[in-house]
Design an enzyme around this catalytic site. Structure first.
Site, PDB file in Angstrom:
ATOM      1  N   GLU A   1       8.102   8.818   8.679  1.00 51.29           N
ATOM      2  CA  GLU A   1       7.224   9.105   8.185  1.00 51.29           C
ATOM      3  C   GLU A   1       6.493   8.585   7.544  1.00 51.29           C
ATOM      4  O   GLU A   1       6.347   7.305   6.069  1.00 51.29           O
ATOM      5  CB  GLU A   1       8.107   9.900   7.052  1.00 51.29           C
ATOM      6  CG  GLU A   1       7.753  10.652   5.506  1.00 51.29           C
ATOM      7  CD  GLU A   1       8.320  10.711   4.682  1.00 51.29           C
ATOM      8  OE1 GLU A   1       8.079  11.079   3.850  1.00 51.29           O
ATOM      9  OE2 GLU A   1       9.491  10.743   5.137  1.00 51.29           O
TER      10      GLU A   1
ATOM     11  N   ARG B   1       0.295   9.614   0.288  1.00 48.98           N
ATOM     12  CA  ARG B   1       0.046   8.851  -1.449  1.00 48.98           C
ATOM     13  C   ARG B   1      -0.738   7.932  -0.980  1.00 48.98           C
ATOM     14  O   ARG B   1      -1.271   8.049  -2.395  1.00 48.98           O
ATOM     15  CB  ARG B   1       1.212   8.433  -1.384  1.00 48.98           C
ATOM     16  CG  ARG B   1       2.408   9.509  -1.281  1.00 48.98           C
ATOM     17  CD  ARG B   1       3.517   8.504  -2.156  1.00 48.98           C
ATOM     18  NE  ARG B   1       5.173   8.617  -1.868  1.00 48.98           N
ATOM     19  CZ  ARG B   1       6.211   8.903  -1.782  1.00 48.98           C
ATOM     20  NH1 ARG B   1       6.073   8.028  -2.999  1.00 48.98           N
ATOM     21  NH2 ARG B   1       6.651   9.376  -1.853  1.00 48.98           N
TER      22      ARG B   1
ATOM     23  N   THR C   1       5.271  13.161   1.966  1.00 50.41           N
ATOM     24  CA  THR C   1       4.583  13.681   0.720  1.00 50.41           C
ATOM     25  C   THR C   1       3.150  15.294   0.581  1.00 50.41           C
ATOM     26  O   THR C   1       2.477  15.176   0.560  1.00 50.41           O
ATOM     27  CB  THR C   1       3.583  12.638   0.173  1.00 50.41           C
ATOM     28  OG1 THR C   1       4.790  11.917  -0.143  1.00 50.41           O
ATOM     29  CG2 THR C   1       3.460  13.161  -1.291  1.00 50.41           C
TER      30      THR C   1
ATOM     31  N   LYS D   1      15.219  18.301   3.608  1.00 45.36           N
ATOM     32  CA  LYS D   1      14.965  16.965   2.673  1.00 45.36           C
ATOM     33  C   LYS D   1      15.685  17.462   1.436  1.00 45.36           C
ATOM     34  O   LYS D   1      15.944  18.311   0.742  1.00 45.36           O
ATOM     35  CB  LYS D   1      13.796  16.372   2.012  1.00 45.36           C
ATOM     36  CG  LYS D   1      13.288  15.566   1.861  1.00 45.36           C
ATOM     37  CD  LYS D   1      12.243  14.964   1.648  1.00 45.36           C
ATOM     38  CE  LYS D   1      11.727  13.542   0.819  1.00 45.36           C
ATOM     39  NZ  LYS D   1      10.315  12.902   0.909  1.00 45.36           N
TER      40      LYS D   1
END
Length: 212
Positions: A45, A49, A73, A133
Site C-alpha cells: 500500500e 500522502r 489514504t 480496515k
C-alpha cells in the site's frame, strides 16, 4: 461474496502483513517494492500522502514483477480515479464517504474502507462491504476491542492498521475476524533513505513469517 471481495481477499490472504508506505521520492519506490516482494510481501500500500505517491504507484505497477500495488489514504472520488489510473489494484481509505462508495461501486478495483466503530461497520455492511480496515487500530481499542466485535459482527473481516508493529501483530493475527495487518515498520524511513534494500528484505521476510 462478490467478485471484488474475492479479488481483495486473494490479495490480503497472501501475506500476514501489508506494508503501508509513505514515499517521499518516487525514485525509491521500485527498489523498495522489489525488496518487499523479495521478502515475501507482494501486496503493497502506497499512501497518497506525498506529491510523489502517484508516480510511485505508476512505477511499481509498471516495473515490479509480482507486486500488487494499492493506494492508501484515498479521501475522495478524485483520489480514487487518479489512483486507479496510476495502476492501483486495490484501494484503501481511512474512512468512507458517499463519493468514495459511488466510485467503488462503479469500478472493478476492490476497496478496503476504514471503520472504527460498530456503527461504521454496520453501515458498510449495508453497502455490501465484507472486508474492512480497522483504523486507527491501537488508538481505537486494539486487539481486545476488535475481538469484542467478532461475535456480534460475525462475517466481517478486518485488516487492522495504525499502531500495529512486530510486537503486537500476533495479537491481531490470532483473532478470527482478522485477515492480515497493515504496518509501516517493514520499511523504516532510515533504511529507505540509506538505500538499505537488503535490510528491508530481511524485515519483510520476518513479517511474512508471522502467524497467528
Amino acid at each position: 461474496m462478490t467478485a471484488k471481495t474475492e479479488k481483495l481477499l486473494a490479495i490480503l490472504k497472501a501475506q500476514p502483513v501489508v506494508p503501508v508506505l509513505i514515499v517521499d521520492d518516487a525514485k525509491s519506490a521500485v527498489p523498495l517494492a522489489r525488496a518487499l516482494v523479495a521478502g515475501g510481501l507482494k501486496a503493497i500500500e502506497i499512501t497518497m500522502r506525498t506529491p510523489a505517491a502517484l508516480d510511485a504507484i505508476r512505477a511499481v505497477a509498471a516495473e515490479v514483477e509480482g507486486a500488487n500495488v494499492g493506494a492508501g489514504t484515498i479521501l475522495s472520488a478524485k483520489d480514487w480515479d487518479a489512483a486507479v489510473a496510476a495502476g492501483s489494484t486495490f484501494i484503501v481509505s481511512p474512512g468512507v464517504t458517499r463519493g468514495i462508495l459511488d466510485a467503488a461501486n462503479a469500478s472493478d478495483v476492490p476497496i478496503l474502507p476504514g471503520a472504527a466503530t460498530a456503527s461504521e461497520v454496520m453501515a458498510l455492511r449495508e453497502e455490501g462491504v465484507e472486508v474492512m480496515k480497522f483504523f486507527p487500530a491501537e488508538q481505537a481499542g486494539g486487539a481486545a476491542y476488535l475481538k469484542a466485535l467478532s461475535s456480534p459482527l460475525a462475517g466481517t473481516l478486518f485488516c487492522p492498521t495504525g499502531g500495529v508493529s512486530l510486537k503486537n501483530a500476533k495479537d491481531y493475527l490470532s483473532l478470527p475476524n482478522v485477515v492480515c495487518v497493515g504496518g509501516s515498520w517493514v520499511a523504516p524511513k532510515e533504511l529507505v533513505a540509506a538505500g538499505d534494500w537488503a535490510g528491508i528484505t530481511r524485515l519483510a521476510s520476518e513479517a511474512a513469517a508471522l502467524k497467528a
